[in-house]
Design an enzyme around this catalytic site. Sequence first.
Site, PDB file in Angstrom:
ATOM      1  N   ARG A  13       0.811  -1.275   0.034  1.00  0.00           N
ATOM      2  CA  ARG A  13      -0.045  -0.041   0.198  1.00  0.00           C
ATOM      3  C   ARG A  13       0.767   1.340  -0.014  1.00  0.00           C
ATOM      4  NH1 ARG A  13      -2.293   3.363   3.941  1.00  0.00           N
ATOM      5  NH2 ARG A  13      -4.085   4.138   3.316  1.00  0.00           N
ATOM      6  N   SER A  82     -12.961  -3.237   0.038  1.00  0.00           N
ATOM      7  CA  SER A  82     -13.287  -2.404   1.200  1.00  0.00           C
ATOM      8  C   SER A  82     -14.844  -2.215   1.279  1.00  0.00           C
ATOM      9  CB  SER A  82     -12.673  -1.015   1.544  1.00  0.00           C
ATOM     10  OG  SER A  82     -11.231  -1.546   1.440  1.00  0.00           O
ATOM     11  N   LYS A 111      -4.815   6.181   8.366  1.00  0.00           N
ATOM     12  CA  LYS A 111      -5.445   6.723   7.174  1.00  0.00           C
ATOM     13  C   LYS A 111      -6.334   7.846   7.312  1.00  0.00           C
ATOM     14  CE  LYS A 111      -9.129   4.782   4.373  1.00  0.00           C
ATOM     15  NZ  LYS A 111      -8.967   4.837   3.188  1.00  0.00           N
TER      16      LYS A 111
HETATM   17  C1  LIG Z   1      -7.795  -5.591   4.312  1.00  0.00           C
HETATM   18  C2  LIG Z   1      -8.054  -4.022   3.894  1.00  0.00           C
HETATM   19  N1  LIG Z   1      -9.120  -3.518   4.093  1.00  0.00           N
HETATM   20  C3  LIG Z   1      -9.486  -2.201   3.921  1.00  0.00           C
HETATM   21  C4  LIG Z   1      -8.312  -1.285   3.247  1.00  0.00           C
HETATM   22  C5  LIG Z   1      -8.757  -0.264   2.930  1.00  0.00           C
HETATM   23  O1  LIG Z   1      -8.788   0.007   1.508  1.00  0.00           O
HETATM   24  P1  LIG Z   1      -9.193   1.473   0.862  1.00  0.00           P
HETATM   25  O2  LIG Z   1     -10.585   1.768   1.453  1.00  0.00           O
HETATM   26  O3  LIG Z   1      -9.091   1.466  -0.543  1.00  0.00           O
HETATM   27  O4  LIG Z   1      -8.413   2.645   1.540  1.00  0.00           O
HETATM   28  P2  LIG Z   1      -6.951   2.875   1.356  1.00  0.00           P
HETATM   29  O5  LIG Z   1      -6.063   1.555   2.074  1.00  0.00           O
HETATM   30  O6  LIG Z   1      -6.584   2.672   0.008  1.00  0.00           O
HETATM   31  O7  LIG Z   1      -6.526   4.239   1.981  1.00  0.00           O
HETATM   32  C6  LIG Z   1      -7.121  -2.007   2.875  1.00  0.00           C
HETATM   33  N2  LIG Z   1      -6.302  -1.346   2.298  1.00  0.00           N
HETATM   34  N3  LIG Z   1      -7.110  -3.223   3.212  1.00  0.00           N
HETATM   35  C1  LIG Z   2      -5.425   1.411   5.292  1.00  0.00           C
HETATM   36  C2  LIG Z   2      -6.664   1.523   6.417  1.00  0.00           C
HETATM   37  N1  LIG Z   2      -7.751   1.252   5.998  1.00  0.00           N
HETATM   38  C3  LIG Z   2      -8.762   1.486   6.749  1.00  0.00           C
HETATM   39  C4  LIG Z   2     -10.348   1.214   6.721  1.00  0.00           C
HETATM   40  O1  LIG Z   2     -10.894   1.752   7.593  1.00  0.00           O
HETATM   41  O2  LIG Z   2     -10.635   1.007   5.572  1.00  0.00           O
HETATM   42  S1  LIG Z   2      -7.922   1.676   8.375  1.00  0.00           S
HETATM   43  C5  LIG Z   2      -6.789   1.677   7.725  1.00  0.00           C
HETATM   44  C6  LIG Z   2      -5.510   2.069   8.437  1.00  0.00           C
HETATM   45  C7  LIG Z   2      -4.965   0.899   9.303  1.00  0.00           C
HETATM   46  O3  LIG Z   2      -3.788   1.287   9.910  1.00  0.00           O
HETATM   47  P1  LIG Z   2      -3.459   1.094  11.492  1.00  0.00           P
HETATM   48  O4  LIG Z   2      -3.422  -0.628  11.930  1.00  0.00           O
HETATM   49  O5  LIG Z   2      -2.294   1.740  11.979  1.00  0.00           O
HETATM   50  O6  LIG Z   2      -4.790   1.630  12.336  1.00  0.00           O
END
Ligand SMILES: Cc1ncc(COP(=O)(O)OP(=O)(O)O)c(N)n1
Ligand SMILES: Cc1nc(C(=O)O)sc1CCOP(=O)(O)O
Length: 477
Positions: A13, A82, A111
């Site tokens: 990512r 997602s 995020k």
């Molecule tokens: C396993 C997993 N779940 C949710 C996310 C979030 O994806 P997305 O909504 O596209 O947001 P970004 O990661 O692109 O900011 C994920 N990456 N992985």
């Molecule tokens: C990449 C991402 N996606 C989210 C969602 O809600 O879909 S939360 C998230 C960040 C996860 O990082 P941490 O483990 O540091 O909280």
Amino acid sequence: MAIEGGADTIQFRQKDGSTRELVESAQAVQVVCAEHGVSLVVNDRADLALAVGAAGAHFGQDDLPIAVGRRILPPKMIIGASARTEEKILEAISVGADYIGFGPIYQTSSKPDAELPKGLEALRRMSEIAQCPIIAIGGITAETAYEVIRSGAHGIAVISAVCAHADPVAATRHLWGEIQRAENRKFTYPYCCGKLVMDRIVEDEMLVAQFQAGRLDAFDDLMKRYKGQIYAYLLRSVKNYEDAEELTIEVFFKIKEITEVLGIAEGTVKIHLHRAIAFNKMSIERINVIDGLVDKVSIDNENLRIIEAKESQKEILQRLLELYQYDLSIVTDDDVDQFGLYGYSYLDYYWVEEKRYPYLFLFRESLAGFALVNKANWLPENDGAHPMAEFFVLKKYRRQGLGTVAAQYVINRFPGKWESRILRENQSAIQFWRQVINNLTSGRFVERIPDPHLWRGPVFSFMNGTVKSSFPKEFAE
Ligand SMILES: Cc1ncc(COP(=O)(O)OP(=O)(O)O)c(N)n1
Ligand SMILES: Cc1nc(C(=O)O)sc1CCOP(=O)(O)O
């Protein structure tokens, strides 16, 4: 380091950088993953996933639509989506997502555009609905991983809990330990999405080969795997759990027919599925038309009679119980015995033991259903509660309010504590009881998923007596 600590799926990512830079970085990560036999999933970018030969791609709500991803990516590629609402989850699964990323569960600083935390209760609900692996994400730490898995997630995805830790190997090991500690139930899916989807594809191919070699049960096993996807698709179309369940069975038969005519070749399982669903479009339209009509008819209480069944009426209940168990077999997976019967071992006790109450429902003097109330509560905290052991309304009388009135009436006969438990796969019943109990108690009830070796699904606990039944007593006997 995360791999060393036990992570079996890595997500690439990276939001910034030119495409050239991203390909180079992703390629480097893929090399490490491949060396260790770990799946790589690329976030946001189908092209990047293809370019580096990743095991899968993950798409958010503003990324490539899942249906497009399914069309342009190889069938063996894992596609994650997602999704944060029931509707979006069903949509993603029905067009081919292999798993759902659900979050943020807790507050996250990784995020910036994350939504408000969804919490464990929402996670629990969504993992009930999804019938596919749910990967929980957002603010998860080693302190919370256990409760997240216990709330229904099949896996967790983390950034800061590993990347911001002074010792990422130890941090991952700790997380992994917590996941395993929580895993004291039989998962429908193993809890790591990368490995699980790859295993599923390999097993699909084995089942296809077995089916081609004449093993009909291999086809049934194959269909069990796709039930969730078919069901999600149909549920979105007909917006009714019961109809979706029925149509799912129709689709199974259609797939069998198609398979018989066309054969089934490697990689075509999903294509057959979509063909079968397309064949069933007419059934969906028919159901939607019927639904439109049915919704206008409401049950006429004056014609409903609820009687306590006498011992002389035991055989009637026995026969109705067969229909009930047949109906439920889609979720219980029960088979009939060599005499073609399901059998119900506890019926005799209803006229022998105290605190067991059998009821029959009659509509215009025709049998319309039954309820069995007994004394065996499931949860320790509900000691002395009345459990609704079994409850059944014949198909013809469903979705017209009869079940609601009958349930309210039976519950209102017994003031005090109540308990109602439903198998997690029986979504139409879960909806029904949630609504009935909510109305009866003005929202004062507890719905909880107990330890799975106690019961596999939600258990509702409530006190009866807050609201009186609308059913006029004089119609009851
Ligand atoms: C396993 C997993 N779940 C949710 C996310 C979030 O994806 P997305 O909504 O596209 O947001 P970004 O990661 O692109 O900011 C994920 N990456 N992985
Ligand atoms: C990449 C991402 N996606 C989210 C969602 O809600 O879909 S939360 C998230 C960040 C996860 O990082 P941490 O483990 O540091 O909280």
